[in-house]
Design a protein around this motif. Structure first.
Motif, PDB file in Angstrom:
ATOM      1  N   ILE A  37      -0.817  -0.959   2.281  1.00 24.72           N
ATOM      2  CA  ILE A  37      -2.199  -1.180   2.705  1.00 24.72           C
ATOM      3  C   ILE A  37      -2.871   0.183   2.827  1.00 24.72           C
ATOM      4  O   ILE A  37      -2.216   1.229   2.803  1.00 24.72           O
ATOM      5  N   GLU A  38      -4.197   0.168   2.954  1.00 23.65           N
ATOM      6  CA  GLU A  38      -4.953   1.394   3.186  1.00 23.65           C
ATOM      7  C   GLU A  38      -5.603   1.327   4.563  1.00 23.65           C
ATOM      8  O   GLU A  38      -6.275   0.340   4.883  1.00 23.65           O
ATOM      9  N   LEU A  39      -5.378   2.349   5.351  1.00 26.40           N
ATOM     10  CA  LEU A  39      -6.037   2.471   6.645  1.00 26.40           C
ATOM     11  C   LEU A  39      -7.426   3.059   6.417  1.00 26.40           C
ATOM     12  O   LEU A  39      -7.568   4.156   5.851  1.00 26.40           O
ATOM     13  N   VAL A  40      -8.463   2.331   6.839  1.00 24.55           N
ATOM     14  CA  VAL A  40      -9.845   2.744   6.595  1.00 24.55           C
ATOM     15  C   VAL A  40     -10.305   3.634   7.742  1.00 24.55           C
ATOM     16  O   VAL A  40     -10.544   3.155   8.859  1.00 24.55           O
ATOM     17  N   LEU A  41     -10.417   4.936   7.462  1.00 29.40           N
ATOM     18  CA  LEU A  41     -10.958   5.863   8.453  1.00 29.40           C
ATOM     19  C   LEU A  41     -12.479   5.896   8.387  1.00 29.40           C
ATOM     20  O   LEU A  41     -13.156   6.083   9.406  1.00 29.40           O
ATOM     21  N   SER A  42     -13.020   5.742   7.189  1.00 32.41           N
ATOM     22  CA  SER A  42     -14.460   5.669   6.975  1.00 32.41           C
ATOM     23  C   SER A  42     -14.678   5.019   5.618  1.00 32.41           C
ATOM     24  O   SER A  42     -13.724   4.719   4.900  1.00 32.41           O
ATOM     25  N   PRO A  48      -3.427   5.329   2.185  1.00 32.10           N
ATOM     26  CA  PRO A  48      -2.412   4.304   1.945  1.00 32.10           C
ATOM     27  C   PRO A  48      -1.104   4.569   2.688  1.00 32.10           C
ATOM     28  O   PRO A  48      -0.641   5.705   2.780  1.00 32.10           O
ATOM     29  N   PHE A  49      -0.506   3.477   3.188  1.00 30.30           N
ATOM     30  CA  PHE A  49       0.806   3.520   3.816  1.00 30.30           C
ATOM     31  C   PHE A  49       1.567   2.246   3.454  1.00 30.30           C
ATOM     32  O   PHE A  49       0.985   1.153   3.445  1.00 30.30           O
ATOM     33  N   SER A  50       2.838   2.397   3.168  1.00 25.47           N
ATOM     34  CA  SER A  50       3.662   1.227   2.857  1.00 25.47           C
ATOM     35  C   SER A  50       3.764   0.320   4.073  1.00 25.47           C
ATOM     36  O   SER A  50       3.848   0.787   5.210  1.00 25.47           O
ATOM     37  N   ILE A  51       3.784  -0.976   3.812  1.00 26.79           N
ATOM     38  CA  ILE A  51       4.041  -1.950   4.872  1.00 26.79           C
ATOM     39  C   ILE A  51       5.546  -1.989   5.092  1.00 26.79           C
ATOM     40  O   ILE A  51       6.310  -2.220   4.157  1.00 26.79           O
TER      41      ILE A  51
END
Length: 233
Positions: A37-42, A48-51
């Protein structure tokens, strides 16, 4: 790909530089073991970080994030997670997820926090009692970078083997040592009949692919999201 909100439930240190993050999606999310998934900072900053957990648990998303102070990429992500009770994720994404259409033996190869990628696949295979042989190799620089070793060693059975490989071990280390790619090459005279799932630094993934092809691996039997960013022959 969709955007969805998650509540930040827990942040737990796994080592001095790696944190486990537990997120609870506000809506049920489906994904394939091995996706990210991608963590949305802005709007223009998505990381992106693996689940790390199996998709059989749809209530939570686990991430394992390295956050050394000198690494702004991950430290900024951790700061965002610590400072917000709710965060936005984008995904799931990735084409290196677990294939169910093959019963070939499987090698899972991870360097460092690439372990989160293979962890999701291994947990899924174990939970579903699939019977092909599975070998999980985890390459680390030293024992201080290792976490959950006892937990994963206890999961071993006739079909599943866990092999941590320490590059710079102390005199107390009793397990495998050296380079994790060399460990795989030493254990298998031919990789022709295997599927390989790999995560880690792009340089490591590239070296692994080259070495494994020379050891007989079929090109279409190795999976890594890093390949989307590499020139492959």
């Amino acid at each position: 790909m969709t955007h969805f909100e998650c509540e930040v439930k827990e942040i737990n240190p796994l080592t001095e530089f790696v944190n486990q993050v537990i997120l609870q999606p506000k809506t049920e999310i489906s994904f394939i073991a091995g996706q990210y998934i991608e963590l949305v900072l802005s709007e223009n900053d998505k990381r992106p970080f693996s689940i790390a957990n199996t998709p059989l648990n749809k209530q939570l998303i686990e991430l394992q994030i390295g956050a050394a102070e000198q690494d702004n990429y991950t430290s900024a992500a951790m700061e965002h997670l610590r400072n917000n009770k709710t965060v936005t994720l984008k995904g799931p994404s990735g084409k290196a997820g677990l294939r169910y259409d093959s019963h070939s033996p499987i090698i899972l190869l991870a360097g460092g926090t690439g372990f989160s990628y293979v962890k999701s696949i291994a947990e899924t295979l174990l939970a579903e009692n699939l019977h092909q042989p599975v070998f999980l190799y985890w390459g680390l620089r030293n024992e201080d970078a290792a976490y959950q070793l006892n937990e994963w060693q206890s999961k071993q059975n006739e079909h599943f083997k866990f092999i941590p490989v320490i590059e710079n071990p102390s005199s107390d280390w009793q397990g495998r040592q050296g380079n994790v790619i060399d460990a795989v090459l030493a254990d298998f005279t031919s990789l022709h009949d295997y599927q390989i799932y790999c995560a880690g630094r792009f340089e490591m993934v590239g070296k692994a692919r080259k070495a494994f092809l020379e050891q007989g691996l079929q090109k279409d039997k190795m999976f890594a999201d890093a390949f989307a960013f590499m020139d492959l022959d």
